[in-house]
Design an enzyme around this catalytic site. Structure first.
Site, short mmCIF file in Angstrom:
data_model
loop_
_atom_site.label_atom_id
_atom_site.label_comp_id
_atom_site.label_asym_id
_atom_site.label_seq_id
_atom_site.Cartn_x
_atom_site.Cartn_y
_atom_site.Cartn_z
CG HIS A 270 -2.06 0.93 1.10
ND1 HIS A 270 -1.98 2.28 1.37
CD2 HIS A 270 -3.31 0.71 0.65
CE1 HIS A 270 -3.15 2.85 1.13
NE2 HIS A 270 -3.97 1.92 0.68
CG ASP A 328 -8.07 -3.89 -3.44
OD1 ASP A 328 -7.21 -3.00 -3.32
OD2 ASP A 328 -9.26 -3.67 -3.70
#
Ligand code: SDX
Length: 393
Positions: A270, A328
């Site tokens: 991320h 996700d």
């Protein structure tokens, strides 16, 4: 090398902004919406209440919530003539392509909510976008599988209505399981907003030119589609399917580490979180609940996902680079178990994030000083030089 020019637009140009909506501490794995931790909102609240919080800054009273939910419910249908838009696409068009087109076209139908200088029109546009996005996403899905569109129902809540519009057929009503509806609502909540991510920054930048809200949200949908951003949930499921069995995981871990291999482990890493994404923690619990309910806890994809997670959480490469599973990683497993094709994963992310885009758009419109201006550049190209005729080149 020639002189390096820097472009100076002649005014203060910032590529950042102030906001009071969402706070992220990437090192601590903290995500707050208007000060409330995402874990509490995901377990105690529900998506439309979180929409109210993001839009207006405070949790609603019972009366405020009832009025807001009624307003959203009563705006879930789209203009009947917009159905023609869907029929202009090929059946195999990606639903994200359809959503970008249809949402952008809303400005051609809803002329009473495009003037951003009018606060009433901004309010109507906000409600219309939140209310109609599930209908548009469901219609994109139905069109892609050759089934007739299913109209929204006012007696169903937001998440149940979406499942109904996706899975009901004229011949048979889809009976929404409350646990699946709750899991769907939780996915909406976990994706609602996330500070200045790429698609939200796209919406803010598009809005800074004064473009109408529907065009700006369409720009956000387009940006979200990328596999490094919202498209990662689809890419993650396709990666898990390609890995197929746990014994093939080491091959993919090696590829992820190989600097000469562009392969990335989808669903990991991320831009901000250097600790566990707090949304992934909740999503993982929800995945276990849904798969147990559906009796698919031995889903081979989940086995690969859990094995991959354990390896990545202990592998030196991922630990040293602080690459944790992100939101996700588990959302795709839940959506797959619910019966959605991977092509619908990002549209579901887009409908969830609409309230974040709209809230950030409203915040920026309300404070013109808070616009993302024209980003600066550092010019590294050629210095000035004279044209050379082709015969002399
Ligand atoms: C979302 O911004 C947001 O908030 C987005 C989002 C939201 O809610 O809006 O949270 C949603 O987009 C989540 C991210 C979904 N994307 C993916 O899962 C795709 C796979 N992830 C990678 O593409 C990547 O992790 C990014 C793009 C998400 C972040 O990339 P960065 O900024 O390069 O990450 P980093 O700086 O932490 O990387 C550190 C190192 C780098 O190697 P070195 O240059 O140090 O040698 O780790 C490597 C990266 O190359 N790396 C990975 C990796 N992610 C980063 N290596 C293998 N697999 C990965 N997934």
């Amino acid at each position: 090398q020639g002189h390096v020019f820097t472009y100076d637009p002649g005014f203060t140009s910032t590529a950042s902004c102030d906001s009071t909506i969402t706070y992220i501490d990437g090192d601590e794995g903290v995500l707050l919406h208007r000060g409330y931790p995402i874990g509490q909102l995901a377990s105690k609240s529900h998506y439309l209440e979180v929409c109210y919080l993001l839009l207006y800054g405070e949790l609603p009273t019972a009366a405020e919530l009832e009025k807001f939910e009624l307003t959203i419910t009563r705006h879930t249908m789209i203009h009947e003539q917009m159905h023609n838009f869907f029929r202009g696409f090929r059946r195999d068009a990606h639903p994200m392509a359809t959503m970008v087109g249809v949402v952008g076209a809303m400005s051609a139908f809803y002329h009473d909510s495009t003037d951003i200088s009018d606060s009433q029109q901004r309010e109507i546009a906000s409600h219309r976008l939140i209310a109609k996005m599930p209908t548009i996403a469901a219609m994109a899905y139905k069109y892609s599988i050759g089934q007739p569109f299913v109209y929204p129902r006012n007696d169903l809540d937001y998440a149940a209505n979406f499942l109904h519009m996706c899975f009901s057929v004229p011949a048979e009503e889809y009976h929404v399981n409350p646990i699946l509806s709750r899991a769907m609502d939780r996915i909406f909540t976990l994706h609602a907003d996330h500070e200045q991510n790429a698609s939200t920054s796209t919406v803010r930048l598009a809005s800074s030119s004064g473009a109408n809200p529907f065009a700006c949200i369409a720009a956000g949908i387009a940006c979200l589609w990328g596999p490094a951003h919202g498209g990662a949930n689809q890419a993650c499921l396709e990666m898990l399917r390609e890995i197929g069995t746990p014994d093939r995981i080491p091959e993919y871990i090696a590829r992820a580490k190989d600097k000469n291999d562009p392969f990335r482990l989808m669903g990991f890493g991320h831009r901000v979180y250097k600790n566990m994404d707090p949304r992934a923690t909740v999503m993982k619990q929800s995945a276990d609940e849904v798969l147990e309910l559906l009796g698919v806890e031995d889903n081979p994809l989940l086995q690969v996902a859990k094995e991959l997670e354990q390896i990545a959480l202990h592998d030196e490469y991922f630990v040293s680079k602080k690459l944790f599973p992100n939101v996700d990683f588990y959302s795709g497993i839940i959506l797959e178990a619910m019966g959605f094709p991977t092509s619908m994963f990002t549209p579901i992310f887009a409908l969830s994030r609409t309230v974040g885009w709209v809230s950030q758009w409203k915040e920026m419109i309300a404070d013109p000083q808070n616009k993302i201006g024209r980003p600066r550049q550092l010019y590294l190209g050629e210095t000035a030089r004279d044209y050379v005729d082709v015969e002399n080149r």
